[in-house]
Motif scaffolding. Structure first.
Motif, PDB file in Angstrom:
ATOM      1  N   UNK A  31       0.801  -1.217   0.000  1.00 23.85           N
ATOM      2  CA  UNK A  31       0.000   0.000   0.000  1.00 23.85           C
ATOM      3  C   UNK A  31       0.837   1.272   0.000  1.00 23.85           C
ATOM      4  N   UNK A  32       2.147   1.123  -0.164  1.00 24.01           N
ATOM      5  CA  UNK A  32       2.982   2.321  -0.156  1.00 24.01           C
ATOM      6  C   UNK A  32       4.203   2.049  -1.005  1.00 24.01           C
ATOM      7  N   UNK A  51       0.756   6.406  -2.144  1.00 22.41           N
ATOM      8  CA  UNK A  51       0.019   5.386  -1.405  1.00 22.41           C
ATOM      9  C   UNK A  51      -0.973   4.715  -2.337  1.00 22.41           C
ATOM     10  N   UNK A  93       7.018  -0.704   0.399  1.00 22.70           N
ATOM     11  CA  UNK A  93       7.112  -0.747   1.849  1.00 22.70           C
ATOM     12  C   UNK A  93       5.978  -1.618   2.377  1.00 22.70           C
ATOM     13  N   UNK A  94       6.332  -2.639   3.095  1.00 24.69           N
ATOM     14  CA  UNK A  94       5.315  -3.521   3.648  1.00 24.69           C
ATOM     15  C   UNK A  94       5.466  -3.573   5.156  1.00 24.69           C
ATOM     16  N   UNK A  95       4.386  -3.863   5.813  1.00 28.72           N
ATOM     17  CA  UNK A  95       4.380  -3.904   7.270  1.00 28.72           C
ATOM     18  C   UNK A  95       4.566  -5.332   7.759  1.00 28.72           C
TER      19      UNK A  95
END
Lengths: 114, 117
Positions: A31-32, A51, A93-95
């Motif tokens: 998502x980013x 985003x 970028x992943x969480x």
């Protein structure tokens, strides 16, 4: 595992032309996204981010487009200058457990001729 | 007013030696990272620390040991250096992602060019 990749390893343009650098990503949950510029002998430098709730974002002479349908990201540089010559990376970028992990694509070298 | 700094910039050493690379950031970030960039320019995360605590440890040989004395510093110690360790090592920092998953941009240092002979 899933990864982020680029279509073109090298892009050569003339000064004043518009440049387009492409990137494909495979993690549909991302998502980013960030574009970085890496000049010779230096570290990656943040250019612009977007985003997943956006399709387009503009900065100074740069525009990032996001097409979530085909999982494609592009960086457009208007009126390319010799100083734009560098390697450009897209990054996802992943969480993970509340912390972020940046996964880089392979990089595209942009060569601008005067 | 350097944001993320690394020392040394260049490091040439013999195989089997032990060496350290230092990183400091003055951005007030609480999360720091080490990345490795190979000869093909591919960048890969190695470690991530938040407030001196190890968060991410990718598949890296245990000859690599990060140490964070405080949240503004993250050093990388490498034991028994091998030829394949030759690369450019980048330190980066960011704020920890905020509540709700808002992402935070990572800022990179200038890199340390390690050559193992």
């Amino acid at each position: 595992g899933e990864s982020v990749g680029l279509h073109l390893p090298t892009l050569s343009v003339q000064e004043g032309d518009n440049s387009i650098i492409n990137c494909a990503y495979s993690n549909s949950a991302s998502d980013y996204f960030i574009w970085y510029k890496q000049e010779s002998g230096k570290g990656p430098q943040f250019i612009i981010d977007i985003r997943s709730n956006m399709d387009k974002r503009q900065g100074q002479r740069v525009t990032v487009l996001l097409n979530k349908t085909v999982k494609h990201l592009s960086l457009q540089i208007a009126a390319t200058q010799p100083g734009d010559s560098a390697v450009y990376f897209c990054a996802e970028l992943s969480m993970n457990s509340g912390y972020s992990t940046l996964t880089f694509g392979k990089g595209t070298m942009l060569l601008v001729s005067p | 007013d350097t944001a993320v700094s690394q020392t040394p910039k260049y490091l040439v050493t013999q195989m089997g030696n032990d060496k350290s690379i230092k990183c400091e950031q003055n951005l007030g970030h609480d999360t720091m990272y080490w990345y490795k960039q190979d000869s093909k320019k591919f960048l890969k995360i190695m470690f991530s620390y938040n407030n001196k605590e190890l968060i991410i440890n990718e598949t890296v040989p245990n000859r690599f040991s990060p140490k964070s004395p405080d949240k503004a510093h993250l050093n990388l110690h490498i034991n028994s250096l091998e030829l394949g360790d030759s690369a450019v090592y980048f330190c980066a920092s960011s704020h920890r992602p905020r509540q709700g998953g808002v992402q935070e941009t990572q800022y990179f240092g200038p890199g340390t060019r390690l050559l193992v002979l």
